[in-house]
Design an enzyme around this catalytic site. Structure first.
Site, short mmCIF file in Angstrom:
data_model
loop_
_atom_site.label_atom_id
_atom_site.label_comp_id
_atom_site.label_asym_id
_atom_site.label_seq_id
_atom_site.Cartn_x
_atom_site.Cartn_y
_atom_site.Cartn_z
N HIS A 4 0.86 -1.08 -0.18
CA HIS A 4 -0.17 -0.16 0.27
C HIS A 4 0.77 1.16 0.23
O HIS A 4 1.92 1.29 0.46
CB HIS A 4 -0.96 0.49 1.41
CG HIS A 4 0.12 0.05 2.66
ND1 HIS A 4 0.14 1.21 3.12
CD2 HIS A 4 -0.11 -0.76 3.12
CE1 HIS A 4 0.69 0.84 4.24
NE2 HIS A 4 0.58 -0.22 4.63
N ARG A 55 -5.98 1.17 4.14
CA ARG A 55 -5.13 1.26 2.94
C ARG A 55 -4.75 0.91 1.87
O ARG A 55 -4.02 1.34 1.06
CB ARG A 55 -3.43 1.85 4.18
CG ARG A 55 -2.81 0.68 4.47
CD ARG A 55 -2.60 1.09 6.11
NE ARG A 55 -1.38 -0.20 7.09
CZ ARG A 55 -2.09 -0.64 8.34
NH1 ARG A 55 -3.43 -0.73 8.10
NH2 ARG A 55 -2.22 -1.71 8.43
N GLU A 82 -1.95 -6.58 7.74
CA GLU A 82 -0.39 -6.56 7.95
C GLU A 82 0.25 -7.33 8.46
O GLU A 82 -0.88 -7.74 9.61
CB GLU A 82 0.15 -5.22 8.66
CG GLU A 82 1.14 -4.56 8.84
CD GLU A 82 2.13 -5.04 8.15
OE1 GLU A 82 2.94 -6.89 7.50
OE2 GLU A 82 3.05 -3.92 7.70
N HIS A 177 0.35 -5.75 2.78
CA HIS A 177 1.43 -4.75 3.57
C HIS A 177 2.45 -5.09 3.93
O HIS A 177 3.02 -7.00 3.24
CB HIS A 177 0.65 -4.68 4.72
CG HIS A 177 -0.60 -4.68 5.21
ND1 HIS A 177 -0.92 -3.35 5.12
CD2 HIS A 177 -1.84 -5.61 4.16
CE1 HIS A 177 -2.11 -3.29 5.17
NE2 HIS A 177 -3.20 -4.21 5.02
#
Length: 225
Positions: A4, A55, A82, A177
């Protein structure tokens, strides 16, 4: 694969993990620029995967919009989230390093099998309280992860959904991520536990893998201006 664009907490130098923060203005521009690079490279996707965090989702959509592919089917899954940073989430990285030492923070951030301080399930910041994980067994929702654990929860997605599409000749985009992509890269490239500490994933930088019919990497290309 694409990490991202810069998030608001990247900008603030905070540990983010599973906390759902938005892109910064720079992050939006990074995502749009990545989409233009994808368009310029002539990459056409059949399917998209992303996490359940804003994100990554927005980055995917900006990339697909800029490359005129917003219509392709996509899967959002917690397996691409993430890495969960436990009780470090929300802390400033510089201040944490001053408190615990640079070496300890580097180990927490980069080591393959060292867990961060864990967040308990009854903490108000626990993902157990987040509706997007309501269908998960509460025992599966982590209180903190290292890269090894992150890879273990990413692999079922690779094995069950991503790899079969690649073997079927489909092109796939994964917007996620830094650490979920590092975990996938470790597996795909057969990177050692020690060497993975040095792998960086830049925000908003598309990384293109070409595979043969045995899913062995034939080339790896980073798209830039």
């Amino acid at each position: 694969m694409i990490r991202h664009g810069q998030s608001q907490w990247n900008l603030a130098n905070k540990f983010t993990g599973w906390v759902d923060v938005d892109l910064s203005d720079k992050g939006v521009e990074e995502a749009k620029e990545a989409g233009k690079l994808v368009e310029k490279a002539g990459l056409k996707f059949d399917y998209a995967f992303t996490s359940v965090l804003t994100r990554a989702i927005k980055t995917l959509h900006y990339v697909l919009e800029e490359s005129d592919q917003l219509w392709i089917p996509e899967t959002k899954t917690w397996r691409l989230n993430e890495r969960h940073y436990g009780r470090l989430q929300g802390l400033n990285k510089k201040e944490t390093a001053e408190k615990y030492g640079d070496e300890q923070v580097h180990i927490w951030r980069r080591s393959y099998d060292t867990l961060p301080p864990l967040l308990s399930a009854d903490d108000e910041g626990s993902a157990v309280n987040d509706r997007r994980y309501a269908d998960l067994d509460p025992n599966i929702v982590p209180g903190g992860e290292n890269l090894k654990v992150t890879l273990e929860r990413v692999m079922p997605l690779w094995e069950d959904e991503i790899a079969p599409k690649l073997l079927d000749g489909k092109n796939v985009i994964i917007a996620a991520h830094g650490n979920s992509l590092r975990a996938l890269s470790k597996y795909i490239e057969r990177i050692s536990d020690d060497d993975i500490m040095d792998l960086e994933m830049k925000t908003g930088e598309p990384v293109v893998y070409d595979f043969n019919d045995k899913l062995e990497v034939q080339s790896k290309t980073k798209l830039d201006k």
